[in-house]
Design an enzyme around this catalytic site. Structure first.
Site, PDB file in Angstrom:
ATOM      1  N   HIS A 191       4.202  -4.592  10.999  1.00 44.24           N
ATOM      2  CA  HIS A 191       4.623  -3.923  12.230  1.00 44.24           C
ATOM      3  C   HIS A 191       4.724  -4.908  13.384  1.00 44.24           C
ATOM      4  O   HIS A 191       4.047  -5.943  13.410  1.00 44.24           O
ATOM      5  CB  HIS A 191       3.622  -2.832  12.614  1.00 44.24           C
ATOM      6  CG  HIS A 191       3.578  -1.674  11.674  1.00 44.24           C
ATOM      7  ND1 HIS A 191       4.365  -0.558  11.825  1.00 44.24           N
ATOM      8  CD2 HIS A 191       2.844  -1.472  10.555  1.00 44.24           C
ATOM      9  CE1 HIS A 191       4.106   0.297  10.841  1.00 44.24           C
ATOM     10  NE2 HIS A 191       3.186  -0.242  10.061  1.00 44.24           N
ATOM     11  N   HIS A 223       1.422   3.940   1.944  1.00 41.80           N
ATOM     12  CA  HIS A 223       1.958   4.702   3.071  1.00 41.80           C
ATOM     13  C   HIS A 223       3.487   4.749   3.032  1.00 41.80           C
ATOM     14  O   HIS A 223       4.147   3.746   2.714  1.00 41.80           O
ATOM     15  CB  HIS A 223       1.467   4.114   4.393  1.00 41.80           C
ATOM     16  CG  HIS A 223       0.020   4.391   4.649  1.00 41.80           C
ATOM     17  ND1 HIS A 223      -0.752   3.658   5.528  1.00 41.80           N
ATOM     18  CD2 HIS A 223      -0.814   5.340   4.126  1.00 41.80           C
ATOM     19  CE1 HIS A 223      -1.987   4.139   5.537  1.00 41.80           C
ATOM     20  NE2 HIS A 223      -2.046   5.156   4.695  1.00 41.80           N
ATOM     21  N   ASP A 269      -0.551  -3.843   6.365  1.00 40.99           N
ATOM     22  CA  ASP A 269      -1.223  -3.364   7.569  1.00 40.99           C
ATOM     23  C   ASP A 269      -2.691  -3.786   7.612  1.00 40.99           C
ATOM     24  O   ASP A 269      -3.511  -3.117   8.252  1.00 40.99           O
ATOM     25  CB  ASP A 269      -1.123  -1.839   7.654  1.00 40.99           C
ATOM     26  CG  ASP A 269       0.285  -1.355   7.957  1.00 40.99           C
ATOM     27  OD1 ASP A 269       1.173  -2.209   8.179  1.00 40.99           O
ATOM     28  OD2 ASP A 269       0.508  -0.133   7.964  1.00 40.99           O
ATOM     29  N   HIS A 301       0.850  -1.200   0.000  1.00 41.35           N
ATOM     30  CA  HIS A 301       0.000   0.000   0.000  1.00 41.35           C
ATOM     31  C   HIS A 301       0.878   1.239   0.000  1.00 41.35           C
ATOM     32  O   HIS A 301       2.105   1.137   0.096  1.00 41.35           O
ATOM     33  CB  HIS A 301      -0.992  -0.006   1.163  1.00 41.35           C
ATOM     34  CG  HIS A 301      -0.389   0.057   2.531  1.00 41.35           C
ATOM     35  ND1 HIS A 301       0.374  -0.963   3.058  1.00 41.35           N
ATOM     36  CD2 HIS A 301      -0.454   1.019   3.505  1.00 41.35           C
ATOM     37  CE1 HIS A 301       0.743  -0.637   4.292  1.00 41.35           C
ATOM     38  NE2 HIS A 301       0.265   0.558   4.570  1.00 41.35           N
ATOM     39  N   ASP A 337       5.853   4.761   5.165  1.00 41.37           N
ATOM     40  CA  ASP A 337       6.676   3.852   5.961  1.00 41.37           C
ATOM     41  C   ASP A 337       6.754   2.460   5.333  1.00 41.37           C
ATOM     42  O   ASP A 337       7.467   1.591   5.840  1.00 41.37           O
ATOM     43  CB  ASP A 337       6.187   3.781   7.411  1.00 41.37           C
ATOM     44  CG  ASP A 337       4.795   3.189   7.552  1.00 41.37           C
ATOM     45  OD1 ASP A 337       3.926   3.493   6.714  1.00 41.37           O
ATOM     46  OD2 ASP A 337       4.563   2.433   8.517  1.00 41.37           O
ATOM     47  N   HIS A 338       6.050   2.280   4.206  1.00 37.22           N
ATOM     48  CA  HIS A 338       6.131   1.018   3.464  1.00 37.22           C
ATOM     49  C   HIS A 338       6.797   1.172   2.093  1.00 37.22           C
ATOM     50  O   HIS A 338       7.235   0.176   1.521  1.00 37.22           O
ATOM     51  CB  HIS A 338       4.730   0.419   3.293  1.00 37.22           C
ATOM     52  CG  HIS A 338       4.154  -0.081   4.581  1.00 37.22           C
ATOM     53  ND1 HIS A 338       4.044  -1.419   4.887  1.00 37.22           N
ATOM     54  CD2 HIS A 338       3.677   0.585   5.665  1.00 37.22           C
ATOM     55  CE1 HIS A 338       3.509  -1.555   6.095  1.00 37.22           C
ATOM     56  NE2 HIS A 338       3.285  -0.354   6.586  1.00 37.22           N
ATOM     57  N   HIS A 389      -7.715  -0.872   5.337  1.00 33.69           N
ATOM     58  CA  HIS A 389      -6.705   0.051   5.871  1.00 33.69           C
ATOM     59  C   HIS A 389      -6.525   1.206   4.894  1.00 33.69           C
ATOM     60  O   HIS A 389      -6.509   2.377   5.284  1.00 33.69           O
ATOM     61  CB  HIS A 389      -5.408  -0.704   6.088  1.00 33.69           C
ATOM     62  CG  HIS A 389      -4.283   0.125   6.622  1.00 33.69           C
ATOM     63  ND1 HIS A 389      -4.293   0.665   7.891  1.00 33.69           N
ATOM     64  CD2 HIS A 389      -3.093   0.497   6.064  1.00 33.69           C
ATOM     65  CE1 HIS A 389      -3.175   1.340   8.090  1.00 33.69           C
ATOM     66  NE2 HIS A 389      -2.421   1.259   6.990  1.00 33.69           N
TER      67      HIS A 389
END
Length: 254
Positions: A164, A54, A126, A52, A56-57, A109
């Site tokens: 995570h 985001h 996530d 996805h 942080d990915h 998400h």
């Protein structure tokens, strides 16, 4: 296949699935440094899979591409992933030398979230966490529940590789909702032991999650009763059970 979880940021994992002959697939490299450090120790990336949009990915991809300009990247159809990559969606199959993954659409998400299933490993970003699930930033409770049900229907030996390290915090909430669940108590103790030795608590085995994770058990009498007590009435259906469970978790403080 050899699986490694590279820690990134505060609690992210970059997953590395390595074939016996050496090449490796990277999943959700939000940070380049852990991958580059692993490369100094011999890691040879074969491709990147993104679940996805985001940051942080996906945030480390550009720097990794500077190191390996021809490295293929697979990503969901989402304009917010502004990368040169191959777009994949529900029903697609990612084929690479030594690797094969089926692409599953799992919105909730985010609206375009996907997961990759291959070699008994589920890379679910996530959407599903050990003992929990992701927040619904863009999807509806009905969408998220449908995505979780889909993942719950996979073979029980599937290794759940989430994005995570949230297991201990999720365990506290799960025990609050389902305090008499012996399997959950064992899983919490196992996770505490793992973290005390600085080991990841994931991947988790799907069979264990089906026993322990309240978000996969919205039809279970214990979960329904806990949600009914919170609502002050019987929930109308499993979507409402899930929606209230997620609201409960969003505001939960230990």
């Amino acid at each position: 296949m050899r699986l490694t979880a590279l820690p990134a940021f505060q609690d992210n994992y970059i997953w590395v699935l390595q074939a016996p002959d050496g090449p490796a697939v990277l999943v959700d490299p939000g940070q380049a440094a852990p991958v580059l450090e692993a490369a100094d120790q011999g890691l040879q990336p074969a491709a990147i899979l993104l679940t996805h949009h985001h940051d942080d990915h996906i945030g480390g991809v550009a720097e990794l591409r500077r190191r390996w300009p021809q490295l293929p990247v697979f990503a969901p159809e989402d304009e917010r992933i502004a990368l040169d990559c191959e777009r994949v969606t529900e029903g697609d199959r990612v084929q690479l030398p030594g690797f094969a993954f089926n692409v599953l659409a799992v919105p909730g998400h985010t609206r375009s979230h996907i997961a990759y299933l291959g070699h008994d490993h589920l890379f679910c970003g996530d959407t599903l966490f050990s003992l929990g699930c992701g927040r619904m930033f863009e999807g509806t409770p009905a969408q998220m529940l449908a995505s979780l049900r889909r993942l719950a229907s996979l073979p029980p030996q599937t290794q759940v590789c989430c994005g995570h390290e949230y297991t201990l915090a999720n365990a506290v909430f799960a025990r609050h909702v389902d305090p008499t669940n012996a399997a959950l108590q064992r899983r919490q103790k196992e996770a505490q032991d793992m973290r005390s030795r600085s080991r990841p608590t994931v991947p988790a085995v799907l069979a264990s999650e089906l026993q322990c994770n309240p978000f996969l058990r919205t039809g279970d009498a214990h979960i329904v009763e806990a949600v009914a007590a919170r609502l002050g009435r019987a929930p109308t259906d499993e979507v409402e059970v899930f929606a209230e469970l997620r609201r409960w978790k969003d505001g939960f403080r230990t």
